[in-house]
Design a protein around this motif. Structure first.
Motif, PDB file in Angstrom:
ATOM      1  N   LEU A   8       0.859  -1.175   0.000  1.00  0.00           N
ATOM      2  CA  LEU A   8       0.000   0.000   0.000  1.00  0.00           C
ATOM      3  C   LEU A   8       0.894   1.224   0.000  1.00  0.00           C
ATOM      4  O   LEU A   8       1.960   1.220   0.593  1.00  0.00           O
ATOM      5  CB  LEU A   8      -0.915   0.003   1.223  1.00  0.00           C
ATOM      6  CG  LEU A   8      -1.861  -1.185   1.345  1.00  0.00           C
ATOM      7  CD1 LEU A   8      -2.635  -1.103   2.651  1.00  0.00           C
ATOM      8  CD2 LEU A   8      -2.809  -1.233   0.179  1.00  0.00           C
ATOM      9  N   GLY A   9       0.444   2.286  -0.657  1.00  0.00           N
ATOM     10  CA  GLY A   9       1.251   3.497  -0.723  1.00  0.00           C
ATOM     11  C   GLY A   9       2.261   3.398  -1.849  1.00  0.00           C
ATOM     12  O   GLY A   9       2.196   2.531  -2.703  1.00  0.00           O
ATOM     13  N   GLY A  10       3.231   4.285  -1.830  1.00  0.00           N
ATOM     14  CA  GLY A  10       4.258   4.283  -2.857  1.00  0.00           C
ATOM     15  C   GLY A  10       3.858   5.120  -4.054  1.00  0.00           C
ATOM     16  O   GLY A  10       2.791   5.721  -4.091  1.00  0.00           O
ATOM     17  N   PRO A  11       4.734   5.165  -5.055  1.00  0.00           N
ATOM     18  CA  PRO A  11       4.501   6.051  -6.195  1.00  0.00           C
ATOM     19  C   PRO A  11       3.431   5.609  -7.172  1.00  0.00           C
ATOM     20  O   PRO A  11       2.901   6.408  -7.909  1.00  0.00           O
ATOM     21  CB  PRO A  11       5.871   6.087  -6.893  1.00  0.00           C
ATOM     22  CG  PRO A  11       6.484   4.773  -6.542  1.00  0.00           C
ATOM     23  CD  PRO A  11       5.992   4.461  -5.135  1.00  0.00           C
ATOM     24  N   GLU A  12       3.091   4.313  -7.180  1.00  0.00           N
ATOM     25  CA  GLU A  12       2.106   3.836  -8.142  1.00  0.00           C
ATOM     26  C   GLU A  12       0.741   3.695  -7.494  1.00  0.00           C
ATOM     27  O   GLU A  12       0.626   3.450  -6.302  1.00  0.00           O
ATOM     28  CB  GLU A  12       2.540   2.487  -8.715  1.00  0.00           C
ATOM     29  CG  GLU A  12       3.821   2.597  -9.520  1.00  0.00           C
ATOM     30  CD  GLU A  12       4.211   1.275 -10.115  1.00  0.00           C
ATOM     31  OE1 GLU A  12       3.362   0.373 -10.236  1.00  0.00           O
ATOM     32  OE2 GLU A  12       5.384   1.126 -10.474  1.00  0.00           O
ATOM     33  N   LYS A  13      -0.302   3.808  -8.299  1.00  0.00           N
ATOM     34  CA  LYS A  13      -1.672   3.657  -7.817  1.00  0.00           C
ATOM     35  C   LYS A  13      -1.887   2.236  -7.311  1.00  0.00           C
ATOM     36  O   LYS A  13      -1.451   1.274  -7.926  1.00  0.00           O
ATOM     37  CB  LYS A  13      -2.653   3.961  -8.959  1.00  0.00           C
ATOM     38  CG  LYS A  13      -4.101   3.961  -8.527  1.00  0.00           C
ATOM     39  CD  LYS A  13      -4.975   4.403  -9.670  1.00  0.00           C
ATOM     40  CE  LYS A  13      -6.422   4.409  -9.250  1.00  0.00           C
ATOM     41  NZ  LYS A  13      -7.305   4.825 -10.315  1.00  0.00           N
ATOM     42  N   SER A  14      -2.543   2.111  -6.190  1.00  0.00           N
ATOM     43  CA  SER A  14      -2.801   0.808  -5.590  1.00  0.00           C
ATOM     44  C   SER A  14      -3.714  -0.022  -6.481  1.00  0.00           C
ATOM     45  O   SER A  14      -4.693   0.469  -7.020  1.00  0.00           O
ATOM     46  CB  SER A  14      -3.453   0.992  -4.223  1.00  0.00           C
ATOM     47  OG  SER A  14      -3.912  -0.234  -3.729  1.00  0.00           O
ATOM     48  N   THR A  15      -3.411  -1.296  -6.571  1.00  0.00           N
ATOM     49  CA  THR A  15      -4.269  -2.196  -7.336  1.00  0.00           C
ATOM     50  C   THR A  15      -5.455  -2.641  -6.499  1.00  0.00           C
ATOM     51  O   THR A  15      -6.334  -3.325  -6.995  1.00  0.00           O
ATOM     52  CB  THR A  15      -3.490  -3.437  -7.811  1.00  0.00           C
ATOM     53  OG1 THR A  15      -2.939  -4.090  -6.662  1.00  0.00           O
ATOM     54  CG2 THR A  15      -2.392  -3.050  -8.783  1.00  0.00           C
ATOM     55  N   THR A  16      -5.476  -2.268  -5.214  1.00  0.00           N
ATOM     56  CA  THR A  16      -6.581  -2.649  -4.355  1.00  0.00           C
ATOM     57  C   THR A  16      -7.741  -1.662  -4.449  1.00  0.00           C
ATOM     58  O   THR A  16      -8.804  -1.915  -3.906  1.00  0.00           O
ATOM     59  CB  THR A  16      -6.141  -2.748  -2.879  1.00  0.00           C
ATOM     60  OG1 THR A  16      -5.662  -1.476  -2.464  1.00  0.00           O
ATOM     61  CG2 THR A  16      -5.072  -3.800  -2.696  1.00  0.00           C
ATOM     62  N   GLU A  17      -7.545  -0.557  -5.133  1.00  0.00           N
ATOM     63  CA  GLU A  17      -8.603   0.443  -5.246  1.00  0.00           C
ATOM     64  C   GLU A  17      -9.716  -0.078  -6.136  1.00  0.00           C
ATOM     65  O   GLU A  17      -9.482  -0.548  -7.243  1.00  0.00           O
ATOM     66  CB  GLU A  17      -8.027   1.739  -5.831  1.00  0.00           C
ATOM     67  CG  GLU A  17      -9.008   2.877  -5.804  1.00  0.00           C
ATOM     68  CD  GLU A  17      -8.366   4.197  -6.175  1.00  0.00           C
ATOM     69  OE1 GLU A  17      -9.016   4.950  -6.908  1.00  0.00           O
ATOM     70  OE2 GLU A  17      -7.244   4.456  -5.746  1.00  0.00           O
ATOM     71  N   LYS A  18     -10.941  -0.012  -5.637  1.00  0.00           N
ATOM     72  CA  LYS A  18     -12.102  -0.502  -6.383  1.00  0.00           C
ATOM     73  C   LYS A  18     -12.956   0.671  -6.838  1.00  0.00           C
ATOM     74  O   LYS A  18     -12.976   1.715  -6.214  1.00  0.00           O
ATOM     75  CB  LYS A  18     -12.981  -1.391  -5.494  1.00  0.00           C
ATOM     76  CG  LYS A  18     -12.376  -2.701  -5.117  1.00  0.00           C
ATOM     77  CD  LYS A  18     -13.384  -3.490  -4.315  1.00  0.00           C
ATOM     78  CE  LYS A  18     -12.871  -4.840  -3.926  1.00  0.00           C
ATOM     79  NZ  LYS A  18     -13.863  -5.595  -3.163  1.00  0.00           N
ATOM     80  N   ASP A  19     -13.687   0.444  -7.903  1.00  0.00           N
ATOM     81  CA  ASP A  19     -14.677   1.412  -8.341  1.00  0.00           C
ATOM     82  C   ASP A  19     -15.734   1.495  -7.245  1.00  0.00           C
ATOM     83  O   ASP A  19     -16.207   0.472  -6.757  1.00  0.00           O
ATOM     84  CB  ASP A  19     -15.309   0.918  -9.649  1.00  0.00           C
ATOM     85  CG  ASP A  19     -16.292   1.902 -10.229  1.00  0.00           C
ATOM     86  OD1 ASP A  19     -17.205   2.355  -9.493  1.00  0.00           O
ATOM     87  OD2 ASP A  19     -16.174   2.218 -11.418  1.00  0.00           O
TER      88      ASP A  19
END
Length: 74
Positions: A8-19
């Motif tokens: 979680l966090g870091g420079p890239e968008k999380s893949t856990t984010e849901k619509d």
């Protein structure tokens, strides 16, 4: 920690984010925290948002208002 461990966090968008429309609780009323933040953003943007929105709608409004007010996340 392994290379394939989800982070979680870091420079890239999380893949856990849901619509927001895919949230199990998305049709529940917006939380107090969401309403408070929308109130702040809407005042800055010169808008009025209905208070009876769902969690999913609140999330969408927050993203839109962040863009409009320059408070976006990156």
């Amino acid at each position: 920690m392994t290379d394939d461990q989800e982070m979680l966090g870091g420079p890239e968008k999380s893949t856990t984010e849901k619509d927001p429309h895919d949230w199990v609780t998305g049709d529940e009323p917006a939380t107090g925290a969401q309403k408070s933040y929308i109130d702040t953003l809407a005042r800055e943007a010169g808008e009025e948002i209905p208070a009876d929105i769902t969690k999913a709608e609140a999330s969408e409004q927050i993203e839109r208002l962040q863009e409009k007010t320059g408070r976006g996340r990156g």
